[in-house]
Enzyme design. Sequence first.
Site, PDB file in Angstrom:
ATOM      1  N   ARG A  80       0.839  -1.195   0.000  1.00 44.91           N
ATOM      2  CA  ARG A  80       0.000   0.000   0.000  1.00 44.91           C
ATOM      3  C   ARG A  80       0.876   1.248   0.000  1.00 44.91           C
ATOM      4  NH1 ARG A  80      -1.772   0.846   4.403  1.00 44.91           N
ATOM      5  NH2 ARG A  80      -1.198  -0.994   5.623  1.00 44.91           N
ATOM      6  N   TYR A 208      -1.535  -3.675  -7.265  1.00 48.60           N
ATOM      7  CA  TYR A 208      -1.264  -4.476  -6.075  1.00 48.60           C
ATOM      8  C   TYR A 208      -2.285  -4.264  -4.953  1.00 48.60           C
ATOM      9  CZ  TYR A 208       0.872  -6.629  -2.096  1.00 48.60           C
ATOM     10  OH  TYR A 208       1.076  -7.431  -0.997  1.00 48.60           O
ATOM     11  N   LYS A 217      -9.563  -2.341   1.342  1.00 47.60           N
ATOM     12  CA  LYS A 217      -9.325  -1.187   2.216  1.00 47.60           C
ATOM     13  C   LYS A 217     -10.090   0.055   1.747  1.00 47.60           C
ATOM     14  CE  LYS A 217      -6.159  -3.602   4.450  1.00 47.60           C
ATOM     15  NZ  LYS A 217      -6.457  -4.303   5.701  1.00 47.60           N
ATOM     16  N   HIS A 237     -10.993  -2.126  11.203  1.00 48.02           N
ATOM     17  CA  HIS A 237      -9.872  -2.985  10.791  1.00 48.02           C
ATOM     18  C   HIS A 237      -9.703  -4.076  11.846  1.00 48.02           C
ATOM     19  CE1 HIS A 237      -5.335  -3.142   9.576  1.00 48.02           C
ATOM     20  NE2 HIS A 237      -6.055  -3.992   8.866  1.00 48.02           N
ATOM     21  N   SER A 259      -1.890  -3.795  10.081  1.00 47.76           N
ATOM     22  CA  SER A 259      -1.552  -4.797   9.077  1.00 47.76           C
ATOM     23  C   SER A 259      -0.259  -5.519   9.444  1.00 47.76           C
ATOM     24  CB  SER A 259      -1.399  -4.137   7.699  1.00 47.76           C
ATOM     25  OG  SER A 259      -2.609  -3.542   7.294  1.00 47.76           O
ATOM     26  N   CYS A 261       0.338  -7.605  11.824  1.00 49.80           N
ATOM     27  CA  CYS A 261       0.608  -7.678  13.264  1.00 49.80           C
ATOM     28  C   CYS A 261      -0.101  -8.843  13.945  1.00 49.80           C
ATOM     29  CB  CYS A 261       0.212  -6.369  13.945  1.00 49.80           C
ATOM     30  SG  CYS A 261       1.322  -4.999  13.601  1.00 49.80           S
ATOM     31  N   ASP A 286      -9.698  -9.718   8.986  1.00 48.49           N
ATOM     32  CA  ASP A 286      -9.150  -8.399   8.657  1.00 48.49           C
ATOM     33  C   ASP A 286     -10.110  -7.235   8.858  1.00 48.49           C
ATOM     34  OD1 ASP A 286      -6.915  -6.846   7.666  1.00 48.49           O
ATOM     35  OD2 ASP A 286      -8.036  -6.568   5.810  1.00 48.49           O
ATOM     36  N   ARG A 375       1.938 -12.310  -0.562  1.00 44.76           N
ATOM     37  CA  ARG A 375       0.578 -12.565  -0.085  1.00 44.76           C
ATOM     38  C   ARG A 375       0.003 -13.880  -0.615  1.00 44.76           C
ATOM     39  NH1 ARG A 375      -1.985  -8.620   3.447  1.00 44.76           N
ATOM     40  NH2 ARG A 375      -0.403  -6.995   3.604  1.00 44.76           N
TER      41      ARG A 375
END
Length: 482
Positions: A80, A208, A217, A237, A259, A261, A286, A375
């Site tokens: 991002r 991406y 998002k 989130h 993100s 974590c 998420d 990913r």
Amino acid sequence: MATAPHTLASLSEISKDVADWVASVRELTQPDRVVWCDGSPMEYQRLRGELIAKGELRELNQKTFPGCYLYRSDPTDVARVEHLTFICTRSKDDAGPNNNWMDPLEAKTKMRDLFRGCMRGRTLYVVPYCMGPLDSPYARCGVEITDSAYVVLNMAIMTRMGRAALERIATEGTFVRGLHSTGDLDPSRRFIMHFPEELSIESIGSGYGGNALLGKKCHALRIASWQARDEGWLAEHMLIVGLQNPRGETHYVAAAFPSACGKTNLAMLIPPESLPGWKVFTVGDDIAWLQPGPDGRLWAINPESGYFGVVPGTNAKTNRNADETIHRDTLFTNVALTADNEPWWEGRTEGTPAIDWLGRAYDPKNGPAAHPNSRFTVGAHQNPAFTQAADDPRGVPISALIFGGRRRELAPLVYEARSWQHGVLVGASVASETTAAATGKVGVVRRDPMAMKPFAGYNFGDYWAHWLKVGAKLKHAPHVFQ
């Protein structure tokens, strides 16, 4: 919430509003052809085959990883880009100091110049999708227009995509408009613009993840958080996990971490042998949409239908459920390869890397074999811990909220807030180390309130005030922990 039957109509005839918008975008972007996506397995296989034929997608070892494929993004396009992400509201104060702001007229002028003719020689895909169970009153719909078949494949996994979503849009009359093009992948011509007052998103220059999968998002957090404030709910989130004790009682917990974590790890937790009789169910890993219910409790749905997870570090010991989930029917992005054509990443305990994520012969001197933010995209139903509650249109009742992050020092491991109001303060005080999920230096402690710093679509002061208003509606508010 049944939608009107349009089974005999072509997709372009189901919603005039969508068709008119597609026509205007076609005139601007000048694609060679337009394809309306129906979300069928046949369509998925066809698009996948086209990408393989072009050399953009690589079939992996089908004996050990059946249905798995590898995609490599441009080396400049791997995470991002928060510094190129803007909230475009008429008033700068509405965007707040927590967001990059641009005047909507300026933003649209800039984006029109970039989009003009950008799809010549390409296919324009129309991707209608629903965030959340199709029959849920809490779900919201959108349409992404994109020139990337890779984006279509991801959206097919991550959302309820296709005809049924378009039928719901036709019935409701409202939808989030997302316009995306990979453009020329020039970082200096890369922007992600959000127009929350119009429920629209425009993204160019990236193929991406969160920059391009506009249902994730961009819609499910930035635009949805604005919608949620207007409508009296929360778009957060957060993972959602169900915990069942030996007596058969199940409680659902939502937890907010930045993100990379640990949300996916916690969402797919396996109880230790020292706690016999306990079970853990994954509702989402998420994003959570949280609604005050008629019973005075907070109810949640996971708006997504798949996982777009960070793969490095994943193995049978760290996250057995995730490891089993991604061994079939998975789209990998920016991982390495072994000599026998299996995906490989740092933390995988089987095999050794032969080809790195850039397609070069692996050499440790060049850095990690897989990109740190590589990913996996995979359907949620493949998770051994998946629960049918994830598809329940009513959602699940939330007993507790957890706020946390990645901290190596100077933070208590866990404590409980004294009240909802204190819990809002606790969430607002979250700090966490930066990760490879966003561009920039890794390991720097920064304030990340509610793990929403990159994702709140409006002023954080208004956001916290909205949290307090939502809490005031709850007769049975969840316990809040840090």
